[in-house]
Design a protein around this motif. Structure first.
Motif, mmCIF file in Angstrom:
data_model
loop_
_atom_site.group_PDB
_atom_site.id
_atom_site.type_symbol
_atom_site.label_atom_id
_atom_site.label_comp_id
_atom_site.label_asym_id
_atom_site.label_seq_id
_atom_site.Cartn_x
_atom_site.Cartn_y
_atom_site.Cartn_z
ATOM 1 N N LYS A 1 54.212 13.893 8.409
ATOM 2 C CA LYS A 1 55.527 14.527 8.364
ATOM 3 C C LYS A 1 56.601 13.463 8.530
ATOM 4 O O LYS A 1 56.493 12.596 9.397
ATOM 5 C CB LYS A 1 55.652 15.579 9.467
ATOM 6 C CG LYS A 1 56.993 16.295 9.473
ATOM 7 C CD LYS A 1 57.074 17.297 10.605
ATOM 8 C CE LYS A 1 58.431 17.989 10.624
ATOM 9 N NZ LYS A 1 58.534 18.955 11.758
ATOM 10 N N VAL A 2 57.626 13.542 7.707
ATOM 11 C CA VAL A 2 58.712 12.555 7.734
ATOM 12 C C VAL A 2 59.982 13.212 8.266
ATOM 13 O O VAL A 2 60.346 14.312 7.850
ATOM 14 C CB VAL A 2 58.971 11.979 6.326
ATOM 15 C CG1 VAL A 2 60.119 10.973 6.361
ATOM 16 C CG2 VAL A 2 57.708 11.334 5.770
ATOM 17 N N SER A 3 60.630 12.525 9.177
ATOM 18 C CA SER A 3 61.911 12.995 9.724
ATOM 19 C C SER A 3 62.777 11.777 10.005
ATOM 20 O O SER A 3 62.299 10.635 9.998
ATOM 21 C CB SER A 3 61.687 13.800 11.006
ATOM 22 O OG SER A 3 61.085 12.980 11.994
ATOM 23 N N TYR A 4 64.056 12.010 10.263
ATOM 24 C CA TYR A 4 64.922 10.881 10.623
ATOM 25 C C TYR A 4 66.009 11.342 11.582
ATOM 26 O O TYR A 4 66.381 12.513 11.632
ATOM 27 C CB TYR A 4 65.538 10.223 9.386
ATOM 28 C CG TYR A 4 66.316 11.124 8.467
ATOM 29 C CD1 TYR A 4 67.666 11.385 8.678
ATOM 30 C CD2 TYR A 4 65.712 11.701 7.347
ATOM 31 C CE1 TYR A 4 68.386 12.204 7.825
ATOM 32 C CE2 TYR A 4 66.426 12.518 6.487
ATOM 33 C CZ TYR A 4 67.760 12.758 6.733
ATOM 34 O OH TYR A 4 68.491 13.554 5.880
ATOM 35 N N GLU A 5 66.496 10.362 12.367
ATOM 36 C CA GLU A 5 67.535 10.650 13.354
ATOM 37 C C GLU A 5 68.425 9.431 13.524
ATOM 38 O O GLU A 5 67.971 8.281 13.401
ATOM 39 C CB GLU A 5 66.913 11.033 14.703
ATOM 40 C CG GLU A 5 66.058 9.940 15.322
ATOM 41 C CD GLU A 5 65.481 10.337 16.671
ATOM 42 O OE1 GLU A 5 66.036 11.259 17.283
ATOM 43 O OE2 GLU A 5 64.496 9.715 17.097
ATOM 44 N N GLY A 6 69.701 9.668 13.805
ATOM 45 C CA GLY A 6 70.645 8.590 14.011
ATOM 46 C C GLY A 6 70.525 7.990 15.401
ATOM 47 O O GLY A 6 70.240 8.681 16.370
ATOM 48 N N GLN A 7 70.727 6.680 15.486
ATOM 49 C CA GLN A 7 70.724 5.955 16.752
ATOM 50 C C GLN A 7 72.100 5.329 16.946
ATOM 51 O O GLN A 7 73.036 5.581 16.201
ATOM 52 C CB GLN A 7 69.632 4.878 16.733
ATOM 53 C CG GLN A 7 68.226 5.417 16.528
ATOM 54 C CD GLN A 7 67.624 5.985 17.793
ATOM 55 O OE1 GLN A 7 67.797 5.429 18.875
ATOM 56 N NE2 GLN A 7 66.906 7.092 17.657
ATOM 57 N N ARG A 8 72.228 4.487 17.945
ATOM 58 C CA ARG A 8 73.506 3.836 18.213
ATOM 59 C C ARG A 8 73.816 2.783 17.151
ATOM 60 O O ARG A 8 72.935 2.301 16.453
ATOM 61 C CB ARG A 8 73.468 3.164 19.592
ATOM 62 C CG ARG A 8 72.319 2.183 19.741
ATOM 63 C CD ARG A 8 72.329 1.531 21.100
ATOM 64 N NE ARG A 8 71.170 0.664 21.240
ATOM 65 C CZ ARG A 8 71.144 -0.414 21.990
ATOM 66 N NH1 ARG A 8 72.198 -0.769 22.665
ATOM 67 N NH2 ARG A 8 70.056 -1.151 22.072
ATOM 68 N N ASP A 9 75.099 2.448 17.041
ATOM 69 C CA ASP A 9 75.583 1.392 16.154
ATOM 70 C C ASP A 9 75.208 1.620 14.686
ATOM 71 O O ASP A 9 74.985 0.677 13.930
ATOM 72 C CB ASP A 9 75.061 0.022 16.611
ATOM 73 C CG ASP A 9 75.602 -0.360 17.979
ATOM 74 O OD1 ASP A 9 76.810 -0.164 18.212
ATOM 75 O OD2 ASP A 9 74.819 -0.831 18.816
ATOM 76 N N GLY A 10 75.137 2.894 14.288
ATOM 77 C CA GLY A 10 74.899 3.195 12.886
ATOM 78 C C GLY A 10 73.476 2.993 12.408
ATOM 79 O O GLY A 10 73.225 2.976 11.205
ATOM 80 N N ILE A 11 72.533 2.850 13.315
ATOM 81 C CA ILE A 11 71.128 2.653 12.946
ATOM 82 C C ILE A 11 70.437 4.009 12.824
ATOM 83 O O ILE A 11 70.639 4.895 13.653
ATOM 84 C CB ILE A 11 70.406 1.773 13.989
ATOM 85 C CG1 ILE A 11 71.049 0.380 14.027
ATOM 86 C CG2 ILE A 11 68.916 1.662 13.674
ATOM 87 C CD1 ILE A 11 70.513 -0.513 15.124
ATOM 88 N N THR A 12 69.622 4.167 11.789
ATOM 89 C CA THR A 12 68.861 5.395 11.571
ATOM 90 C C THR A 12 67.372 5.095 11.633
ATOM 91 O O THR A 12 66.900 4.140 10.993
ATOM 92 C CB THR A 12 69.198 6.015 10.204
ATOM 93 O OG1 THR A 12 70.595 6.343 10.161
ATOM 94 C CG2 THR A 12 68.379 7.285 9.963
ATOM 95 N N VAL A 13 66.653 5.898 12.402
ATOM 96 C CA VAL A 13 65.197 5.753 12.512
ATOM 97 C C VAL A 13 64.532 6.825 11.656
ATOM 98 O O VAL A 13 64.776 8.021 11.847
ATOM 99 C CB VAL A 13 64.723 5.873 13.973
ATOM 100 C CG1 VAL A 13 63.190 5.810 14.044
ATOM 101 C CG2 VAL A 13 65.345 4.767 14.825
ATOM 102 N N VAL A 14 63.724 6.388 10.710
ATOM 103 C CA VAL A 14 62.944 7.290 9.869
ATOM 104 C C VAL A 14 61.511 7.278 10.402
ATOM 105 O O VAL A 14 60.854 6.233 10.401
ATOM 106 C CB VAL A 14 62.971 6.852 8.392
ATOM 107 C CG1 VAL A 14 62.157 7.825 7.534
ATOM 108 C CG2 VAL A 14 64.407 6.763 7.880
ATOM 109 N N ARG A 15 61.031 8.437 10.837
ATOM 110 C CA ARG A 15 59.703 8.512 11.470
ATOM 111 C C ARG A 15 58.686 9.140 10.520
ATOM 112 O O ARG A 15 58.963 10.153 9.887
ATOM 113 C CB ARG A 15 59.770 9.327 12.754
ATOM 114 C CG ARG A 15 60.726 8.763 13.799
ATOM 115 C CD ARG A 15 60.640 9.563 15.096
ATOM 116 N NE ARG A 15 61.673 9.153 16.031
ATOM 117 C CZ ARG A 15 61.565 8.097 16.843
ATOM 118 N NH1 ARG A 15 60.471 7.370 16.828
ATOM 119 N NH2 ARG A 15 62.562 7.796 17.671
#
Length: 272
Positions: A4-18
């Motif tokens: 399953k693929v999901s993504y979420e925003g982090q600090r300083d404009g970084i996005t983590v795609v899991r």
């Protein structure tokens, strides 16, 4: 095995795609790769260009899975971003190594490590970019004040209402260096400039591609009843024009002044 693929925003404009799995031994293959591809396209189109792809739950990948990762990296690079991978597993690291991708992607053991590294690099890069932009604007202001405008490695100067002097600032005009000069000459013609003196005195070498861009520029200005003269001093450059027979096509001069005088006479005839 379901991924399953999901993504979420982090600090300083970084996005983590899991990429998550419901068990062990998960493989990024043709069943899951399209979903990851879709997620990467979505985040990039949304303007998220600093990405971390978390592959902690993945033990392997086939050609399609690796292709999706490479395509995602290219996509963010084209827009000035970057993409790092979180790969703690030895099996997945071995897959990347065999494909030579361990030299392409920044690899991290954990998401916090990747985020921290990208945050530091991104902030430092942003500061440097602002500093570079400030220096560039100052240089451009000085150039405009003196009438000489920088365009990458090249400069141009409007010597009169009709004639523009373009100085080529590279020592070789070939497939790698041609595009900026082609774009510069095309832009100038589009802005109504049709008489050019192209100064090639800084050049030591020109190949058929380089000659081609000058021929294209000559055709372009002639379509507007303009003209183009060359300033050539190096024998190695003159040799190419002799070999191609173009020494009879281009007006050539040793220095800028007689080239300008030659075009000036053409301008006068055109006005008459």
């Amino acid at each position: 095995m379901q991924l399953k693929v999901s993504y979420e925003g982090q600090r300083d404009g970084i996005t983590v795609v899991r990429v998550d799995s419901d068990g062990q031994g998960a493989v990024l293959d043709d069943r899951c790769a399209p979903e990851l591809h879709k997620a990467l396209v979505e985040v990039v189109e949304d303007g998220r260009l600093i990405l971390v792809v978390d592959l902690s739950a993945v033990d392997g990948a086939d050609k399609m899975g690796l292709a999706v990762l490479v395509e995602g990296l290219k996509r963010v690079h084209c827009k000035g971003g970057t993409l790092a991978l979180v790969v703690p597993g030895e099996r997945m690291r071995a897959v990347l190594s065999r494909a030579g991708l361990h030299r392409v992607f920044p690899l991290h053991d954990t998401v916090p490590s990747a985020v921290a590294t990208l945050t530091a690099d991104y902030v430092e890069e942003s500061i440097e970019q602002r500093r570079t932009a400030t220096v560039k604007r100052a240089r451009e202001r000085r150039a405009v004040e003196h009438g000489v405008i920088e365009a990458g490695d090249h400069t141009y100067e409007h010597l009169s209402e009709d004639i523009t002097l373009v100085r080529v600032g590279v020592d070789a005009l070939d497939g790698h260096t041609v595009p900026p000069l082609r774009n510069l000459l095309a832009d100038l013609v589009n802005h109504g400039r049709c008489y050019f003196v192209v100064d090639l005195t800084a050049m030591d070498h020109i190949n058929s591609t380089g000659v081609g861009v000058l021929v294209g520029a000559l055709k372009r200005v002639r379509a507007h009843d303009g003209g183009l003269a060359l300033v050539v001093q190096k024998e190695s450059v003159l040799k190419m024009f002799r070999m191609t027979g173009l020494i009879k096509v281009f007006p050539m001069f040793d220095t800028v002044d007689p080239a300008v005088e030659h075009l000036g006479r053409n301008v006068l005839k055109a006005h008459v």
